[in-house]
Design an enzyme around this catalytic site. Structure first.
Site, PDB file in Angstrom:
ATOM      1  N   ASP A 217       0.887  -1.272  -0.132  1.00  0.00           N
ATOM      2  CA  ASP A 217       0.058  -0.023   0.163  1.00  0.00           C
ATOM      3  C   ASP A 217       0.942   1.304  -0.150  1.00  0.00           C
ATOM      4  O   ASP A 217       1.805   1.486   0.773  1.00  0.00           O
ATOM      5  CB  ASP A 217      -0.904  -0.043   1.293  1.00  0.00           C
ATOM      6  CG  ASP A 217      -2.086   1.039   1.145  1.00  0.00           C
ATOM      7  OD1 ASP A 217      -3.208   0.700   0.953  1.00  0.00           O
ATOM      8  OD2 ASP A 217      -1.669   2.357   1.393  1.00  0.00           O
TER       9      ASP A 217
ATOM     10  N   GLU B  32      -4.617   2.339  -4.335  1.00  0.00           N
ATOM     11  CA  GLU B  32      -3.064   2.338  -4.173  1.00  0.00           C
ATOM     12  C   GLU B  32      -2.521   1.082  -3.516  1.00  0.00           C
ATOM     13  O   GLU B  32      -1.485   0.998  -3.125  1.00  0.00           O
ATOM     14  CB  GLU B  32      -2.663   3.511  -3.284  1.00  0.00           C
ATOM     15  CG  GLU B  32      -2.921   3.339  -1.757  1.00  0.00           C
ATOM     16  CD  GLU B  32      -4.659   3.905  -1.424  1.00  0.00           C
ATOM     17  OE1 GLU B  32      -4.815   4.358  -0.279  1.00  0.00           O
ATOM     18  OE2 GLU B  32      -5.352   3.816  -2.129  1.00  0.00           O
TER      19      GLU B  32
END
Length: 346
Positions: free
Chosen positions: A225, A268
């Site tokens: 992430d 993301e």
């Protein structure tokens, strides 16, 4: 002396004729029963010791089928068939080559017993070009009866139909190959994230389903992430955020091995599947990835956090390991970000 130019109709026709021959993809192919049957039949009905299916290439004549002839090709400049294809609408008959000014000095006339008689019917391709002949030959002067001429013309039409069938089969094969290529391309587009060009979530779901059967161990999965990604978008704009996503994807591709898989899991977040890799190997790979991200040039500096977990023996695919890796990712973020955490041993 007239020198043909690029615009000379005869030169253009020859180029088109050669292109028609090339489209058939027949030159230098193996013998085929269908052609051999027709040459034998031509020899029989014309009472001739030799018969050929001859194709006129750029600088040679090559025999797709031959009966009573022990060589496979000759130079084009001495080929009787080269004369025959110049008038595609009619049969060329040479009753006595030694008395014909076009052929009396031809080495084929004086080789061994020599060719004295020739009758050749042009083979016309589906697009209308004479690419060769069906011909019969004899070492003695002679003529064909009307019935023999008609039979030879009929057999030549059958050869031309074989050529047409071959071309249609080639076109069908090419169309099927193009269809398969487009289907593959569409499938790839459907399984690829448009921004990062990694696998997308849909493709990952298929991969997860495939792995439910019997994952090859060792195997480790990881969840990544980008740290503070919302702040990057809010501060610098989504265009910069997209550049960051692409930069991370490019860096991931650079460190993965051939059998590894990388997926844009959502937003993301990224997922990695690392077959043949235990936890320690995954940690080394992720640390190398983290170092390369730190060294990469990007619109703004960025980091990522990651969690990883080994797939355990007996587990139903990679989903349980993914859940553990996801929990390890949250631990990495909670412990300060820009770090890599291994899943716990629960």
């Amino acid at each position: 002396m007239h020198t043909p130019s690029a615009s000379d109709p005869a030169l253009i026709d020859e180029r088109q004729r050669q292109a028609a021959l090339d489209r058939l993809q027949l030159l230098d192919t193996v013998p085929e029963q269908a052609y051999d049957d027709l040459t034998r039949l031509a020899a029989a009905v014309c009472d001739a010791p030799m018969a050929l299916v001859s194709l006129i290439d750029r600088d040679r004549q090559w025999f797709k089928s031959r009966y009573g002839v022990d060589f496979a090709q000759t130079e084009r400049c001495i080929a009787f068939c080269d004369h025959a294809i110049r008038v595609p609408q009619q049969m060329l008959v040479v009753s006595d080559a030694r008395r014909d000014p076009r052929f009396r000095d031809n080495p084929l006339v004086h080789l061994g017993q020599g060719i004295r008689f020739y009758a050749g019917v042009p083979l016309v391709s589906p697009d209308g070009f004479a690419v060769g002949t069906l011909c019969v030959l004899d070492s003695r002067p002679r003529r064909l009866s009307t019935l023999q001429r008609e039979a030879l013309e009929g057999l030549a039409r059958q050869v031309s139909r074989l050529l047409e069938l071959r071309l249609r089969n080639l076109e069908l094969r090419e169309a099927l190959a193009e269809r398969d290529r487009l289907a593959h391309q569409l499938a790839k587009l459907a399984s690829t994230d448009a921004l990062t060009l990694l696998r997308n979530r849909r493709a990952f779901d298929v991969l997860r389903a495939d792995q439910r059967e019997a994952p090859t161990l060792p195997m480790t999965v990881a969840m990544l992430d980008i740290d503070h990604f919302k702040a990057i978008n809010d501060t610098h704009g989504h265009a910069v955020g997209d550049q960051i996503l692409r930069r991370l994807a490019d860096t991931v591709r650079g460190v993965l091995r051939r059998d590894d898989e990388a997926v844009r899991y959502g937003g993301e977040e990224f997922a990695l599947v690392l077959p043949g890799t235990d936890g320690e190997g995954a940690r080394i790979l992720l640390e190398r990835l983290r170092a390369q991200v730190a060294a990469t040039r990007a619109p703004v500096p960025f980091t990522f956090s990651a969690g990883y977990a080994e797939v355990r023996p007996g587990e139903p695919g990679i989903d349980p390991a993914l859940a553990r890796a996801d929990a390890a990712l949250y631990a990495a973020k909670a412990n300060g970000r820009d770090r890599i955490e291994a899943a716990g041993a629960d």
